[in-house]
Design a protein around this motif. Structure first.
Motif, PDB file in Angstrom:
ATOM      1  N   HIS A  33       7.244   7.585  -1.317  1.00  0.00           N
ATOM      2  CA  HIS A  33       6.250   7.742  -0.267  1.00  0.00           C
ATOM      3  C   HIS A  33       6.916   7.363   1.048  1.00  0.00           C
ATOM      4  N   ASP A  37     -10.086   6.231  -6.212  1.00  0.00           N
ATOM      5  CA  ASP A  37      -8.853   6.394  -5.449  1.00  0.00           C
ATOM      6  C   ASP A  37      -7.747   5.725  -6.263  1.00  0.00           C
ATOM      7  N   GLU A  71      -8.544  13.301  -1.416  1.00  0.00           N
ATOM      8  CA  GLU A  71      -9.861  12.690  -1.181  1.00  0.00           C
ATOM      9  C   GLU A  71     -10.816  13.710  -0.568  1.00  0.00           C
ATOM     10  N   SER A  82       0.805  -1.222   0.000  1.00  0.00           N
ATOM     11  CA  SER A  82       0.000   0.000   0.000  1.00  0.00           C
ATOM     12  C   SER A  82       0.844   1.280   0.000  1.00  0.00           C
ATOM     13  N   HIS A 131      -8.125  10.670  -7.851  1.00  0.00           N
ATOM     14  CA  HIS A 131      -6.919  11.247  -7.237  1.00  0.00           C
ATOM     15  C   HIS A 131      -5.720  10.348  -7.471  1.00  0.00           C
ATOM     16  N   HIS A 157       3.326  11.057  -5.047  1.00  0.00           N
ATOM     17  CA  HIS A 157       4.389  10.588  -4.154  1.00  0.00           C
ATOM     18  C   HIS A 157       4.285   9.084  -3.902  1.00  0.00           C
ATOM     19  N   LYS A 158       3.772   8.346  -4.844  1.00  0.00           N
ATOM     20  CA  LYS A 158       3.891   6.887  -4.784  1.00  0.00           C
ATOM     21  C   LYS A 158       4.257   6.425  -6.181  1.00  0.00           C
ATOM     22  N   HIS A 182      -9.232   1.948   0.999  1.00  0.00           N
ATOM     23  CA  HIS A 182      -8.140   2.419   1.857  1.00  0.00           C
ATOM     24  C   HIS A 182      -8.757   3.161   3.038  1.00  0.00           C
ATOM     25  N   ALA A 238      -4.476   6.154  -5.891  1.00  0.00           N
ATOM     26  CA  ALA A 238      -3.174   6.305  -5.225  1.00  0.00           C
ATOM     27  C   ALA A 238      -2.180   5.292  -5.793  1.00  0.00           C
ATOM     28  N   ASN A 239      -2.710   4.131  -6.183  1.00  0.00           N
ATOM     29  CA  ASN A 239      -1.826   3.073  -6.682  1.00  0.00           C
ATOM     30  C   ASN A 239      -1.962   2.918  -8.190  1.00  0.00           C
ATOM     31  N   THR A 265      -8.201   5.813   4.519  1.00  0.00           N
ATOM     32  CA  THR A 265      -8.418   7.262   4.443  1.00  0.00           C
ATOM     33  C   THR A 265      -9.757   7.595   3.785  1.00  0.00           C
ATOM     34  N   SER A 311      -1.550  15.612  -0.251  1.00  0.00           N
ATOM     35  CA  SER A 311      -1.424  14.180   0.046  1.00  0.00           C
ATOM     36  C   SER A 311      -2.628  13.462  -0.546  1.00  0.00           C
ATOM     37  N   GLY A 312      -2.588  12.138  -0.500  1.00  0.00           N
ATOM     38  CA  GLY A 312      -3.719  11.372  -0.995  1.00  0.00           C
ATOM     39  C   GLY A 312      -4.981  11.704  -0.216  1.00  0.00           C
ATOM     40  N   ALA A 313      -4.869  11.679   1.117  1.00  0.00           N
ATOM     41  CA  ALA A 313      -6.037  11.950   1.952  1.00  0.00           C
ATOM     42  C   ALA A 313      -6.564  13.366   1.698  1.00  0.00           C
ATOM     43  N   ASN A 341      -1.621   9.614  -6.214  1.00  0.00           N
ATOM     44  CA  ASN A 341      -0.555   9.943  -5.277  1.00  0.00           C
ATOM     45  C   ASN A 341       0.732  10.072  -6.096  1.00  0.00           C
TER      46      ASN A 341
HETATM   47  C1  LIG Z   1      -1.492   5.763   0.382  1.00  0.00           C
HETATM   48  C2  LIG Z   1      -2.901   5.713   0.014  1.00  0.00           C
HETATM   49  C3  LIG Z   1      -3.779   6.759   0.351  1.00  0.00           C
HETATM   50  C4  LIG Z   1      -3.393   7.925   1.232  1.00  0.00           C
HETATM   51  O1  LIG Z   1      -2.365   8.694   0.735  1.00  0.00           O
HETATM   52  P1  LIG Z   1      -1.560   9.690   1.715  1.00  0.00           P
HETATM   53  O2  LIG Z   1      -0.740  10.527   0.808  1.00  0.00           O
HETATM   54  O3  LIG Z   1      -0.765   8.821   2.627  1.00  0.00           O
HETATM   55  O4  LIG Z   1      -2.595  10.512   2.445  1.00  0.00           O
HETATM   56  C5  LIG Z   1      -5.068   6.681  -0.102  1.00  0.00           C
HETATM   57  N1  LIG Z   1      -5.503   5.624  -0.820  1.00  0.00           N
HETATM   58  C6  LIG Z   1      -4.701   4.600  -1.149  1.00  0.00           C
HETATM   59  C7  LIG Z   1      -5.234   3.458  -1.964  1.00  0.00           C
HETATM   60  C8  LIG Z   1      -3.370   4.604  -0.743  1.00  0.00           C
HETATM   61  O5  LIG Z   1      -2.584   3.564  -1.067  1.00  0.00           O
END
Ligand SMILES: *Cc1c(COP(=O)(O)O)cnc(C)c1O
Length: 499
Positions: free
Chosen positions: A273, A240, A139, A74, A262, A266-267, A167, A242-243, A169, A134-136, A264
Protein backbone atom coordinates in the motif's frame (compact mmCIF):
# COMPACT_ATOMS: atom_id res chain seq x y z
CA UNK A 1 19.21 18.13 -8.12
CA UNK A 2 18.48 18.46 -11.82
CA UNK A 3 15.49 16.78 -13.44
CA UNK A 4 16.19 14.31 -16.24
CA UNK A 5 14.78 16.93 -18.65
CA UNK A 6 17.29 19.48 -17.39
CA UNK A 7 20.11 17.04 -18.11
CA UNK A 8 19.09 16.87 -21.77
CA UNK A 9 21.78 17.73 -24.33
CA UNK A 10 20.72 18.25 -27.93
CA UNK A 11 21.37 15.20 -30.14
CA UNK A 12 22.78 13.04 -27.32
CA UNK A 13 21.70 9.43 -27.87
CA UNK A 14 20.97 6.53 -25.59
CA UNK A 15 21.85 4.04 -28.33
CA UNK A 16 23.52 4.31 -31.71
CA UNK A 17 22.67 1.64 -34.23
CA UNK A 18 24.85 0.68 -37.22
CA UNK A 19 23.73 3.04 -39.99
CA UNK A 20 24.18 0.51 -42.81
CA UNK A 21 21.82 -2.03 -41.24
CA UNK A 22 18.79 0.23 -41.05
CA UNK A 23 17.14 2.60 -43.47
CA UNK A 24 16.46 6.03 -42.11
CA UNK A 25 12.73 6.75 -41.93
CA UNK A 26 10.88 9.95 -41.34
CA UNK A 27 9.34 9.69 -37.87
CA UNK A 28 6.20 11.43 -39.15
CA UNK A 29 5.46 8.44 -41.36
CA UNK A 30 5.34 6.14 -38.32
CA UNK A 31 3.31 8.08 -35.75
CA UNK A 32 0.58 10.73 -35.91
CA UNK A 33 1.84 14.24 -36.58
CA UNK A 34 0.70 15.62 -33.22
CA UNK A 35 2.77 12.99 -31.42
CA UNK A 36 5.85 13.59 -33.56
CA UNK A 37 6.14 17.29 -32.86
CA UNK A 38 5.32 17.05 -29.14
CA UNK A 39 7.43 13.97 -28.54
CA UNK A 40 10.53 15.68 -29.86
CA UNK A 41 10.07 18.52 -27.37
CA UNK A 42 9.02 16.39 -24.42
CA UNK A 43 11.68 13.69 -24.55
CA UNK A 44 14.95 14.17 -22.82
CA UNK A 45 18.07 13.55 -24.92
CA UNK A 46 20.42 11.71 -22.60
CA UNK A 47 22.85 8.81 -22.73
CA UNK A 48 22.26 5.40 -21.19
CA UNK A 49 24.65 6.11 -18.32
CA UNK A 50 22.82 9.39 -17.58
CA UNK A 51 19.56 7.48 -17.28
CA UNK A 52 20.98 4.75 -15.02
CA UNK A 53 22.72 7.20 -12.71
CA UNK A 54 19.74 9.54 -12.52
CA UNK A 55 17.23 6.88 -11.52
CA UNK A 56 19.60 4.91 -9.29
CA UNK A 57 20.30 8.12 -7.39
CA UNK A 58 16.59 8.86 -7.03
CA UNK A 59 15.93 5.33 -5.77
CA UNK A 60 18.50 5.84 -3.00
CA UNK A 61 16.68 8.98 -1.78
CA UNK A 62 13.68 6.83 -1.03
CA UNK A 63 12.69 4.68 1.93
CA UNK A 64 10.57 1.59 1.42
CA UNK A 65 9.69 -1.76 2.97
CA UNK A 66 12.81 -3.21 1.36
CA UNK A 67 14.95 -0.78 3.42
CA UNK A 68 13.54 -1.40 6.88
CA UNK A 69 10.61 -1.25 9.28
CA UNK A 70 7.77 0.93 7.98
CA UNK A 71 5.33 1.00 10.92
CA UNK A 72 2.79 3.32 9.29
CA UNK A 73 -0.45 2.69 11.19
CA UNK A 74 -3.55 1.90 9.10
CA UNK A 75 -1.43 1.15 6.03
CA UNK A 76 0.00 -2.39 6.48
CA UNK A 77 3.38 -1.63 5.00
CA UNK A 78 4.59 -5.21 5.21
CA UNK A 79 7.24 -6.96 3.18
CA UNK A 80 5.68 -8.92 0.33
CA UNK A 81 7.39 -11.97 -1.20
CA UNK A 82 9.15 -11.12 -4.47
CA UNK A 83 8.06 -14.41 -6.03
CA UNK A 84 4.52 -13.03 -6.28
CA UNK A 85 5.78 -10.03 -8.28
CA UNK A 86 7.56 -12.46 -10.56
CA UNK A 87 4.37 -14.45 -11.14
CA UNK A 88 2.35 -11.31 -11.81
CA UNK A 89 4.87 -10.32 -14.48
CA UNK A 90 4.71 -13.58 -16.47
CA UNK A 91 4.34 -12.74 -20.17
CA UNK A 92 0.96 -14.40 -20.57
CA UNK A 93 -0.49 -12.25 -17.81
CA UNK A 94 1.25 -9.01 -18.70
CA UNK A 95 0.52 -9.27 -22.40
CA UNK A 96 -3.18 -10.18 -22.12
CA UNK A 97 -5.08 -7.11 -23.34
CA UNK A 98 -8.30 -6.39 -21.43
CA UNK A 99 -10.42 -6.65 -24.57
CA UNK A 100 -8.97 -10.01 -25.66
CA UNK A 101 -11.65 -12.53 -26.76
CA UNK A 102 -12.63 -14.82 -23.88
CA UNK A 103 -11.33 -17.99 -25.54
CA UNK A 104 -7.78 -16.53 -25.74
CA UNK A 105 -7.56 -15.65 -22.01
CA UNK A 106 -9.13 -18.71 -20.39
CA UNK A 107 -6.23 -18.95 -17.92
CA UNK A 108 -6.71 -15.39 -16.69
CA UNK A 109 -10.44 -15.95 -16.28
CA UNK A 110 -9.85 -19.23 -14.46
CA UNK A 111 -7.54 -17.42 -12.04
CA UNK A 112 -10.23 -14.80 -11.33
CA UNK A 113 -12.86 -17.52 -10.93
CA UNK A 114 -10.71 -19.49 -8.48
CA UNK A 115 -9.67 -16.37 -6.60
CA UNK A 116 -13.34 -15.56 -6.06
CA UNK A 117 -13.80 -18.99 -4.47
CA UNK A 118 -10.72 -18.54 -2.25
CA UNK A 119 -11.79 -15.09 -1.04
CA UNK A 120 -15.33 -16.37 -0.34
CA UNK A 121 -13.79 -19.19 1.70
CA UNK A 122 -11.57 -16.76 3.64
CA UNK A 123 -14.38 -14.29 4.43
CA UNK A 124 -17.58 -16.40 4.50
CA UNK A 125 -19.52 -14.62 1.74
CA UNK A 126 -20.89 -15.92 -1.59
CA UNK A 127 -19.57 -13.80 -4.47
CA UNK A 128 -16.89 -11.18 -5.07
CA UNK A 129 -16.50 -8.41 -7.62
CA UNK A 130 -12.89 -7.75 -8.57
CA UNK A 131 -13.66 -4.34 -10.10
CA UNK A 132 -13.05 -1.71 -7.37
CA UNK A 133 -9.60 -0.14 -7.60
CA UNK A 134 -9.16 0.91 -3.96
CA UNK A 135 -10.61 0.48 -0.50
CA UNK A 136 -12.62 3.69 -0.77
CA UNK A 137 -13.85 2.63 -4.22
CA UNK A 138 -14.98 -0.72 -2.75
CA UNK A 139 -16.84 1.12 0.03
CA UNK A 140 -18.63 3.30 -2.50
CA UNK A 141 -19.53 0.22 -4.55
CA UNK A 142 -20.92 -1.33 -1.34
CA UNK A 143 -23.06 1.75 -0.65
CA UNK A 144 -24.43 1.65 -4.21
CA UNK A 145 -25.27 -2.05 -3.80
CA UNK A 146 -27.13 -1.29 -0.56
CA UNK A 147 -29.00 1.55 -2.24
CA UNK A 148 -29.97 -0.68 -5.16
CA UNK A 149 -31.13 -3.40 -2.77
CA UNK A 150 -33.48 -1.00 -0.97
CA UNK A 151 -34.75 0.59 -4.21
CA UNK A 152 -35.51 -2.93 -5.43
CA UNK A 153 -37.49 -3.60 -2.23
CA UNK A 154 -39.31 -0.29 -2.50
CA UNK A 155 -37.76 0.78 0.78
CA UNK A 156 -36.85 4.45 1.14
CA UNK A 157 -34.07 4.30 3.71
CA UNK A 158 -31.84 7.35 3.59
CA UNK A 159 -29.53 7.20 6.62
CA UNK A 160 -26.33 5.25 7.29
CA UNK A 161 -24.68 4.64 10.66
CA UNK A 162 -20.91 5.06 10.89
CA UNK A 163 -19.05 4.77 14.23
CA UNK A 164 -16.66 7.60 15.14
CA UNK A 165 -13.90 4.98 15.19
CA UNK A 166 -14.44 4.11 11.48
CA UNK A 167 -11.76 4.75 8.90
CA UNK A 168 -12.20 8.25 7.46
CA UNK A 169 -13.17 6.92 4.04
CA UNK A 170 -16.34 5.23 5.49
CA UNK A 171 -18.34 8.42 6.17
CA UNK A 172 -17.07 9.93 2.91
CA UNK A 173 -18.21 6.90 0.86
CA UNK A 174 -21.64 6.81 2.55
CA UNK A 175 -22.16 10.50 1.85
CA UNK A 176 -21.03 10.12 -1.77
CA UNK A 177 -23.46 7.23 -2.15
CA UNK A 178 -26.34 9.59 -1.26
CA UNK A 179 -26.96 8.63 2.39
CA UNK A 180 -27.16 10.91 5.41
CA UNK A 181 -24.30 9.93 7.65
CA UNK A 182 -25.16 9.40 11.33
CA UNK A 183 -22.22 9.04 13.73
CA UNK A 184 -22.29 6.41 16.48
CA UNK A 185 -19.95 7.29 19.31
CA UNK A 186 -17.50 4.98 21.02
CA UNK A 187 -17.82 3.82 24.62
CA UNK A 188 -15.06 4.11 27.23
CA UNK A 189 -13.45 0.93 25.86
CA UNK A 190 -13.05 2.44 22.40
CA UNK A 191 -15.69 0.31 20.65
CA UNK A 192 -19.25 0.90 19.42
CA UNK A 193 -21.61 2.23 22.13
CA UNK A 194 -24.35 -0.40 21.90
CA UNK A 195 -26.89 1.63 23.84
CA UNK A 196 -26.56 4.58 21.48
CA UNK A 197 -26.66 2.27 18.47
CA UNK A 198 -29.97 0.89 19.71
CA UNK A 199 -31.38 4.42 19.93
CA UNK A 200 -30.14 5.42 16.48
CA UNK A 201 -31.01 2.32 14.43
CA UNK A 202 -34.47 2.66 12.89
CA UNK A 203 -36.40 1.74 9.76
CA UNK A 204 -35.07 4.78 7.87
CA UNK A 205 -31.52 3.51 8.28
CA UNK A 206 -29.92 1.43 5.53
CA UNK A 207 -27.29 -0.12 7.76
CA UNK A 208 -23.94 0.24 9.48
CA UNK A 209 -20.36 0.46 8.23
CA UNK A 210 -18.02 -1.21 10.70
CA UNK A 211 -14.25 -0.96 10.52
CA UNK A 212 -12.82 -3.94 12.43
CA UNK A 213 -10.31 -3.70 14.01
CA UNK A 214 -11.36 -0.05 14.19
CA UNK A 215 -9.03 2.90 13.60
CA UNK A 216 -7.79 2.74 17.17
CA UNK A 217 -6.63 -0.80 16.45
CA UNK A 218 -9.26 -2.44 18.66
CA UNK A 219 -11.51 -5.42 17.90
CA UNK A 220 -15.16 -4.68 18.49
CA UNK A 221 -16.49 -7.10 21.10
CA UNK A 222 -20.09 -6.08 20.50
CA UNK A 223 -20.46 -7.57 17.01
CA UNK A 224 -23.16 -10.02 18.08
CA UNK A 225 -25.25 -7.19 19.54
CA UNK A 226 -24.54 -4.91 16.57
CA UNK A 227 -25.68 -7.64 14.20
CA UNK A 228 -28.90 -8.21 16.13
CA UNK A 229 -29.75 -4.51 16.31
CA UNK A 230 -29.03 -3.64 12.65
CA UNK A 231 -30.60 -6.75 11.11
CA UNK A 232 -33.48 -6.51 13.59
CA UNK A 233 -34.57 -3.28 11.89
CA UNK A 234 -34.06 -4.63 8.38
CA UNK A 235 -30.68 -2.91 7.83
CA UNK A 236 -27.53 -4.30 6.18
CA UNK A 237 -24.09 -4.71 7.69
CA UNK A 238 -20.92 -3.63 5.91
CA UNK A 239 -17.50 -4.86 7.05
CA UNK A 240 -14.50 -2.68 6.27
CA UNK A 241 -11.92 -5.45 6.07
CA UNK A 242 -9.08 -3.32 4.70
CA UNK A 243 -7.00 -4.67 7.57
CA UNK A 244 -7.96 -8.32 7.26
CA UNK A 245 -4.36 -9.21 8.15
CA UNK A 246 -5.58 -8.83 11.75
CA UNK A 247 -8.14 -11.63 11.46
CA UNK A 248 -7.89 -13.81 8.35
CA UNK A 249 -7.62 -17.51 8.98
CA UNK A 250 -9.24 -16.93 12.39
CA UNK A 251 -12.57 -15.11 11.95
CA UNK A 252 -14.88 -14.75 8.91
CA UNK A 253 -16.99 -11.57 8.63
CA UNK A 254 -19.70 -13.52 6.74
CA UNK A 255 -20.11 -15.91 9.69
CA UNK A 256 -20.53 -12.92 12.01
CA UNK A 257 -23.50 -11.77 9.94
CA UNK A 258 -21.95 -9.16 7.64
CA UNK A 259 -23.67 -8.78 4.26
CA UNK A 260 -20.91 -6.94 2.39
CA UNK A 261 -17.14 -7.10 2.97
CA UNK A 262 -14.35 -5.16 1.34
CA UNK A 263 -10.72 -6.17 1.34
CA UNK A 264 -7.70 -4.09 0.50
CA UNK A 265 -5.69 -6.58 -1.53
CA UNK A 266 -3.08 -3.79 -1.67
CA UNK A 267 -2.51 -4.01 2.07
CA UNK A 268 -3.13 -7.47 3.42
CA UNK A 269 -2.68 -9.63 0.32
CA UNK A 270 0.84 -9.21 -1.03
CA UNK A 271 0.68 -5.87 -2.80
CA UNK A 272 2.21 -2.91 -0.97
CA UNK A 273 0.00 0.00 0.00
CA UNK A 274 1.13 3.56 -0.30
CA UNK A 275 3.02 3.15 -3.53
CA UNK A 276 0.48 5.27 -5.36
CA UNK A 277 -1.24 2.27 -6.93
CA UNK A 278 -2.40 0.16 -8.53
CA UNK A 279 -4.74 -1.08 -5.81
CA UNK A 280 -7.65 -3.45 -5.50
CA UNK A 281 -10.57 -3.01 -3.10
CA UNK A 282 -12.57 -6.12 -4.03
CA UNK A 283 -15.93 -6.56 -2.31
CA UNK A 284 -17.80 -9.75 -1.47
CA UNK A 285 -21.52 -10.09 -0.75
CA UNK A 286 -24.00 -12.61 0.60
CA UNK A 287 -26.24 -14.46 -1.85
CA UNK A 288 -29.21 -12.08 -1.61
CA UNK A 289 -27.07 -9.17 -2.86
CA UNK A 290 -25.42 -10.91 -5.84
CA UNK A 291 -27.99 -9.50 -8.35
CA UNK A 292 -26.83 -5.94 -7.52
CA UNK A 293 -23.07 -6.50 -7.97
CA UNK A 294 -21.22 -4.52 -10.64
CA UNK A 295 -21.07 -6.22 -13.98
CA UNK A 296 -19.39 -8.45 -15.20
CA UNK A 297 -18.40 -11.41 -13.02
CA UNK A 298 -16.51 -14.51 -14.16
CA UNK A 299 -18.65 -17.65 -14.54
CA UNK A 300 -17.88 -21.24 -15.61
CA UNK A 301 -20.23 -23.39 -17.71
CA UNK A 302 -18.40 -26.67 -17.06
CA UNK A 303 -16.14 -26.20 -20.11
CA UNK A 304 -15.27 -22.53 -20.47
CA UNK A 305 -14.94 -19.40 -18.39
CA UNK A 306 -16.94 -16.32 -19.31
CA UNK A 307 -17.20 -12.65 -18.37
CA UNK A 308 -20.92 -12.64 -17.68
CA UNK A 309 -23.41 -9.87 -17.27
CA UNK A 310 -24.79 -9.74 -13.73
CA UNK A 311 -28.29 -8.84 -14.96
CA UNK A 312 -30.63 -5.89 -15.05
CA UNK A 313 -30.53 -5.24 -11.29
CA UNK A 314 -26.74 -4.75 -11.37
CA UNK A 315 -25.44 -1.30 -10.41
CA UNK A 316 -23.54 -1.38 -13.73
CA UNK A 317 -19.80 -1.02 -14.22
CA UNK A 318 -17.79 0.86 -11.59
CA UNK A 319 -14.61 1.14 -13.65
CA UNK A 320 -13.19 0.23 -17.02
CA UNK A 321 -12.39 -3.46 -17.64
CA UNK A 322 -12.14 -6.16 -15.01
CA UNK A 323 -10.08 -4.95 -12.07
CA UNK A 324 -6.36 -4.47 -11.48
CA UNK A 325 -5.41 -7.90 -12.69
CA UNK A 326 -1.76 -8.02 -11.56
CA UNK A 327 -2.88 -7.41 -7.96
CA UNK A 328 -5.29 -10.35 -8.29
CA UNK A 329 -2.46 -12.61 -9.48
CA UNK A 330 -0.33 -11.71 -6.45
CA UNK A 331 -3.27 -12.29 -4.09
CA UNK A 332 -4.00 -15.67 -5.66
CA UNK A 333 -0.38 -16.80 -5.45
CA UNK A 334 -0.01 -15.56 -1.90
CA UNK A 335 -3.18 -17.22 -0.53
CA UNK A 336 -2.22 -20.54 -2.15
CA UNK A 337 1.33 -20.38 -0.81
CA UNK A 338 0.15 -19.50 2.73
CA UNK A 339 -2.70 -22.01 2.99
CA UNK A 340 -5.40 -21.76 5.68
CA UNK A 341 -2.98 -22.36 8.58
CA UNK A 342 -0.47 -19.90 7.14
CA UNK A 343 -3.11 -17.16 7.00
CA UNK A 344 -4.07 -17.80 10.61
CA UNK A 345 -0.41 -17.76 11.71
CA UNK A 346 0.12 -14.52 9.85
CA UNK A 347 -2.84 -12.84 11.64
CA UNK A 348 -1.52 -14.05 14.97
CA UNK A 349 1.95 -12.69 14.20
CA UNK A 350 0.61 -9.23 13.31
CA UNK A 351 -1.43 -9.09 16.54
CA UNK A 352 1.43 -10.39 18.70
CA UNK A 353 3.81 -7.84 17.12
CA UNK A 354 1.50 -4.92 17.87
CA UNK A 355 0.87 -6.07 21.44
CA UNK A 356 4.60 -6.57 22.00
CA UNK A 357 5.32 -2.99 20.92
CA UNK A 358 2.41 -1.73 23.04
CA UNK A 359 3.59 -3.60 26.15
CA UNK A 360 7.18 -2.37 25.77
CA UNK A 361 6.35 1.26 24.98
CA UNK A 362 3.31 2.04 27.10
CA UNK A 363 5.45 3.27 29.98
CA UNK A 364 6.96 5.89 27.69
CA UNK A 365 4.08 6.77 25.38
CA UNK A 366 0.69 6.27 27.00
CA UNK A 367 -1.76 4.23 24.94
CA UNK A 368 -5.14 5.69 23.94
CA UNK A 369 -6.69 2.58 25.53
CA UNK A 370 -4.77 0.39 27.92
CA UNK A 371 -6.03 -2.99 26.71
CA UNK A 372 -4.95 -5.61 24.21
CA UNK A 373 -4.96 -4.30 20.66
CA UNK A 374 -5.40 -5.83 17.21
CA UNK A 375 -2.71 -5.47 14.53
CA UNK A 376 -1.76 -1.90 15.49
CA UNK A 377 -1.54 0.19 18.63
CA UNK A 378 -2.29 3.84 19.27
CA UNK A 379 0.08 5.64 21.62
CA UNK A 380 0.44 9.31 22.43
CA UNK A 381 3.26 11.81 22.64
CA UNK A 382 1.13 14.24 24.69
CA UNK A 383 3.19 13.77 27.87
CA UNK A 384 6.19 15.39 26.17
CA UNK A 385 4.37 18.67 25.59
CA UNK A 386 5.72 19.90 28.91
CA UNK A 387 9.22 19.71 27.41
CA UNK A 388 8.06 21.70 24.40
CA UNK A 389 8.02 18.56 22.25
CA UNK A 390 5.35 17.69 19.72
CA UNK A 391 4.63 14.24 18.36
CA UNK A 392 5.92 15.51 15.03
CA UNK A 393 9.37 16.04 16.64
CA UNK A 394 9.38 12.46 17.92
CA UNK A 395 8.51 11.16 14.45
CA UNK A 396 11.23 13.26 12.81
CA UNK A 397 13.84 12.07 15.30
CA UNK A 398 12.95 8.46 14.54
CA UNK A 399 14.22 9.03 11.00
CA UNK A 400 17.69 9.66 12.44
CA UNK A 401 17.54 6.14 13.86
CA UNK A 402 16.81 4.75 10.41
CA UNK A 403 13.08 4.05 10.71
CA UNK A 404 10.15 5.30 8.74
CA UNK A 405 7.97 7.19 11.24
CA UNK A 406 4.60 5.72 12.29
CA UNK A 407 1.33 7.44 11.40
CA UNK A 408 0.91 10.53 13.58
CA UNK A 409 -2.05 12.80 14.46
CA UNK A 410 -4.44 10.05 13.31
CA UNK A 411 -6.87 8.86 14.51
CA UNK A 412 -8.06 12.15 15.93
CA UNK A 413 -11.51 11.66 17.35
CA UNK A 414 -11.99 13.23 20.75
CA UNK A 415 -11.71 12.92 23.69
CA UNK A 416 -9.19 10.07 23.58
CA UNK A 417 -6.86 10.95 20.81
CA UNK A 418 -4.36 13.76 21.10
CA UNK A 419 -0.84 13.85 19.65
CA UNK A 420 -1.41 10.27 18.50
CA UNK A 421 1.28 7.88 17.33
CA UNK A 422 -0.18 4.89 15.51
CA UNK A 423 2.24 1.99 15.18
CA UNK A 424 1.58 -0.95 12.88
CA UNK A 425 4.46 -3.45 13.07
CA UNK A 426 3.27 -5.95 10.45
CA UNK A 427 3.59 -9.71 10.54
CA UNK A 428 6.68 -9.75 8.33
CA UNK A 429 8.83 -8.13 11.07
CA UNK A 430 11.04 -10.16 13.39
CA UNK A 431 11.48 -9.65 17.14
CA UNK A 432 15.00 -8.30 16.51
CA UNK A 433 13.69 -5.53 14.25
CA UNK A 434 10.92 -4.65 16.71
CA UNK A 435 13.46 -4.50 19.55
CA UNK A 436 15.59 -2.03 17.58
CA UNK A 437 12.53 0.13 16.99
CA UNK A 438 11.47 -0.04 20.66
CA UNK A 439 15.00 0.84 21.68
CA UNK A 440 15.00 3.91 19.42
CA UNK A 441 11.63 5.06 20.79
CA UNK A 442 12.90 4.74 24.38
CA UNK A 443 16.09 6.66 23.53
CA UNK A 444 13.95 9.40 21.99
CA UNK A 445 11.85 9.55 25.15
CA UNK A 446 15.02 10.18 27.17
CA UNK A 447 16.31 12.73 24.68
CA UNK A 448 12.99 14.60 24.85
CA UNK A 449 13.55 15.22 28.53
CA UNK A 450 17.30 15.80 28.51
CA UNK A 451 17.80 17.61 25.21
CA UNK A 452 14.53 18.72 23.60
CA UNK A 453 16.37 20.92 21.08
CA UNK A 454 17.80 17.78 19.48
CA UNK A 455 14.27 16.62 18.66
CA UNK A 456 12.95 20.00 17.58
CA UNK A 457 15.60 20.30 14.88
CA UNK A 458 15.51 16.63 13.80
CA UNK A 459 16.14 14.89 11.50
CA UNK A 460 19.90 15.48 11.46
CA UNK A 461 21.36 12.72 9.33
CA UNK A 462 18.84 12.34 6.53
CA UNK A 463 19.23 13.70 3.04
CA UNK A 464 16.74 16.48 3.66
CA UNK A 465 16.51 18.21 7.05
CA UNK A 466 13.31 19.42 8.69
CA UNK A 467 10.96 20.50 5.94
CA UNK A 468 8.84 23.61 6.36
CA UNK A 469 5.49 21.92 5.64
CA UNK A 470 3.65 25.12 4.74
CA UNK A 471 6.39 26.38 2.46
CA UNK A 472 6.69 22.94 0.85
CA UNK A 473 2.99 23.03 -0.02
CA UNK A 474 3.02 26.65 -1.21
CA UNK A 475 6.34 26.71 -3.04
CA UNK A 476 7.04 23.20 -4.35
CA UNK A 477 10.47 22.82 -5.93
CA UNK A 478 9.64 21.64 -9.43
CA UNK A 479 13.01 22.08 -11.11
CA UNK A 480 16.64 22.95 -10.49
CA UNK A 481 16.05 26.70 -10.97
CA UNK A 482 13.34 26.70 -8.25
CA UNK A 483 15.77 24.87 -5.98
CA UNK A 484 18.55 27.40 -6.50
CA UNK A 485 16.21 30.36 -6.08
CA UNK A 486 14.76 29.03 -2.84
CA UNK A 487 18.18 28.18 -1.44
CA UNK A 488 19.33 31.71 -2.24
CA UNK A 489 16.21 33.38 -0.86
CA UNK A 490 16.10 31.44 2.40
CA UNK A 491 19.87 31.24 2.79
CA UNK A 492 19.78 27.48 3.02
CA UNK A 493 23.12 25.91 3.61
CA UNK A 494 24.05 23.12 1.23
CA UNK A 495 23.83 20.57 4.02
CA UNK A 496 20.18 21.53 4.64
CA UNK A 497 19.21 20.18 1.26
CA UNK A 498 21.69 17.45 0.91
CA UNK A 499 21.51 16.47 -2.75
C1 LIG B 1 -6.65 1.99 4.01
C2 LIG B 1 -8.01 1.85 4.51
C3 LIG B 1 -9.12 2.22 3.72
C4 LIG B 1 -9.00 2.93 2.39
O1 LIG B 1 -8.32 2.22 1.43
P1 LIG B 1 -7.74 2.97 0.13
O2 LIG B 1 -7.32 1.88 -0.78
O3 LIG B 1 -6.61 3.82 0.61
O4 LIG B 1 -8.88 3.78 -0.45
C5 LIG B 1 -10.37 1.98 4.22
N1 LIG B 1 -10.55 1.43 5.44
C6 LIG B 1 -9.52 1.08 6.23
C7 LIG B 1 -9.78 0.46 7.57
C8 LIG B 1 -8.21 1.27 5.79
O5 LIG B 1 -7.19 0.93 6.60
Amino acid sequence: MKLIFEKSVKARDGYSLPKDLFDEVDIKSCIPAYAATDAKKALSEVSEVDVIRHFTKLSKFNYGVDDGLYPLGSCTMKYNPKVNEKLASLDNFVCAPPLAPEETVQGCLELMYDLNKLLCEVTGVDQYTMAPASGAHGELTGVLIMRQHFVDHDDKRHKMLVPDSAHGTNPASCTMGGFKMIEVRSNEKGTVDIKQLKDLMDEDTAGLYLTNPNTVGLYDEGIRDIEGIVHGKGGLLYYDGANLNASFGIMRPGDAGFDIVHLNLHKSFSTPHGGGGPGSGVIGVKKALIPYLPTPIVTFDGKKYHLSDVGEKSIGMVRAFWGNFAVLVKTYAWILSMGPDGLGNSSEASVINANYVLAKLKKYYRPAYDRYCGHECVLTGRDYKKYGIKTLDIAKRLMDYGFHPPTIYFPHFEPYAEETIMVEPPESESKEVLDEFIDAMIKISNEAKANPELLKSAPHNTRIRRVDDVLAAKRPILNYDDELKLKDELKYKDEDINF
